[in-house]
Design an enzyme around this catalytic site. Structure first.
Site, PDB file in Angstrom:
ATOM      1  N   SER A 173       0.839  -1.197   0.000  1.00  0.00           N
ATOM      2  CA  SER A 173       0.000   0.000   0.000  1.00  0.00           C
ATOM      3  C   SER A 173       0.872   1.245   0.000  1.00  0.00           C
ATOM      4  O   SER A 173       2.029   1.223   0.444  1.00  0.00           O
ATOM      5  CB  SER A 173      -0.892   0.003   1.250  1.00  0.00           C
ATOM      6  OG  SER A 173      -1.578   1.227   1.399  1.00  0.00           O
ATOM      7  N   TYR A 186      -2.490  -0.370  10.404  1.00  0.00           N
ATOM      8  CA  TYR A 186      -2.433  -0.759   8.999  1.00  0.00           C
ATOM      9  C   TYR A 186      -1.095  -0.341   8.388  1.00  0.00           C
ATOM     10  O   TYR A 186      -0.396  -1.149   7.758  1.00  0.00           O
ATOM     11  CB  TYR A 186      -3.591  -0.107   8.250  1.00  0.00           C
ATOM     12  CG  TYR A 186      -3.614  -0.344   6.763  1.00  0.00           C
ATOM     13  CD1 TYR A 186      -4.111  -1.525   6.231  1.00  0.00           C
ATOM     14  CD2 TYR A 186      -3.160   0.629   5.875  1.00  0.00           C
ATOM     15  CE1 TYR A 186      -4.143  -1.746   4.859  1.00  0.00           C
ATOM     16  CE2 TYR A 186      -3.186   0.426   4.512  1.00  0.00           C
ATOM     17  CZ  TYR A 186      -3.675  -0.766   4.005  1.00  0.00           C
ATOM     18  OH  TYR A 186      -3.699  -0.975   2.645  1.00  0.00           O
TER      19      TYR A 186
END
Length: 344
Positions: A173, A186
């Site tokens: 990501s 995250y």
């Protein structure tokens, strides 16, 4: 007539760029593969981005193996993908359990043959202010976003090493390049994933195995409804869902999937997907203090700690008039398309 130092430097620079472009083009041709009859494993392949990649690979003739936790989602994905004419193997699997991962990969080998391509796509998202995040949250994010991929890679390498061939695609990501407020657990897990993915590439490349690190920005997959939220969950969800619906700030999931498959095809080292993600990663490298100030402003604009505090709930249980408004139309359409509406 003498050539100035600046001109010489410019000419050398242009020559260097030209040489790199030529080298890159040559390596791409040399490393290019097609997916016809290749055995491709996609973790988290029953919905969202995983399903989008599966559709593309099915159309290219790959034999697909998908795993996820929900059998109903897997059945729906399998029924759709079989229409493309290839072989599709599905199996429920808790990717936080190393033994289940190993069993899945062995079952794939028995059903479809040795794994040619592994796409580590599965992951979890928790949106929460730092004040409500816990050690358990971080451990869960690490188990799902990092350790599951670690164990999946170790499970397929015995299939790839004897043949001196294979592709491993790690869908990380932009949050693994730049830490985002209210996405701390995250981002921490994705930073670990990016570092590991980049580190193993040169180690495995000498064995003919190419590792590709994928760093997308916000993708319109429809996944916010299945993400977890703490604190003022309704406000957190509305902000997250609206941000994920902005047409020029986010990436269409189909286009993102195409880019990932393309990066795998050519054995690229890394691909950052989406203009905002590319700009953000560049700023982080060139002016990290500037980006830190920007993130500080973003943090002040997000909801304060309160609400359900350290309890958590899914986005689909946090809908409000705002999160179901025209501002989130693109996300809602993506959710319908990408099997995100199951498990109501």
């Amino acid at each position: 007539m003498t050539v100035s130092t600046q001109t010489k430097a410019l000419l050398w620079g242009l020559a260097g760029v030209g040489a790199w472009v030529a080298l890159k083009s040559g390596l791409a041709r040399q490393r290019k593969i097609d997916f016809q009859r290749k055995t491709v494993v996609i973790t988290g392949g029953s919905r969202g981005l995983g399903l989008e990649m599966a559709r593309i690979l099915a159309q290219e003739g790959a034999n697909l193996a998908l795993c996820a936790r929900d059998p109903a989602e897997l059945d729906e994905a399998r029924n759709e993908l079989l229409a493309y004419g290839g072989r599709v193997y599905t199996q429920t699997c808790d990717l936080t359990d190393k033994s289940q991962i190993e069993d899945f990969i062995e079952d794939v080998r028995q059903a479809l043959g040795p794994v040619d391509v592994l796409i580590n796509n599965a992951g979890t998202i928790l949106v929460t202010p730092f004040e409500h995040s816990t050690e358990a949250d971080l451990r869960e994010s690490m188990e799902t976003n990092f350790w599951s991929a670690f164990h999946s890679i170790n499970a397929v390498l015995p299939h790839m090493r004897p043949r001196k061939a294979g592709r491993i695609v790690n869908v990380t990501s932009f949050g693994g390049k730049v830490s985002i407020p209210h996405l701390l657990t995250y981002s921490a897990s994705k930073f670990a994933f990016v570092g590991y993915s980049e580190g193993i590439r040169p180690e495995l490349q000498k064995e003919g195995i190419y590792v590709t690190t994928i760093c997308p920005g916000l993708i319109r997959t429809g996944s916010p409804r299945n993400a977890y939220f703490k604190g003022q969950n309704e406000k957190e969800y509305a902000a997250f869902k609206i941000a994920g619906s902005l047409p020029f700030f986010t990436i269409d999931s189909t286009e993102c999937a195409r880019e990932i498959v393309d990066a795998c095809r050519y054995g690229e080292a890394e691909r950052i997907i989406g203009l905002p993600a590319k700009i953000g990663a560049s700023i982080q490298g060139l002016a990290p203090n500037l980006l830190a100030e920007v993130m500080g402003v973003v943090s002040r604009l997000l909801p304060n700690p309160a609400g359900i505090e350290k309890e958590r709930t899914k986005g689909k249980h946090s809908e409000t008039v705002l999160s179901e408004s025209f501002l989130t139309t693109l996300t809602d359409k993506a959710a319908q398309r990408n099997n995100e509406m199951t498990n109501e």
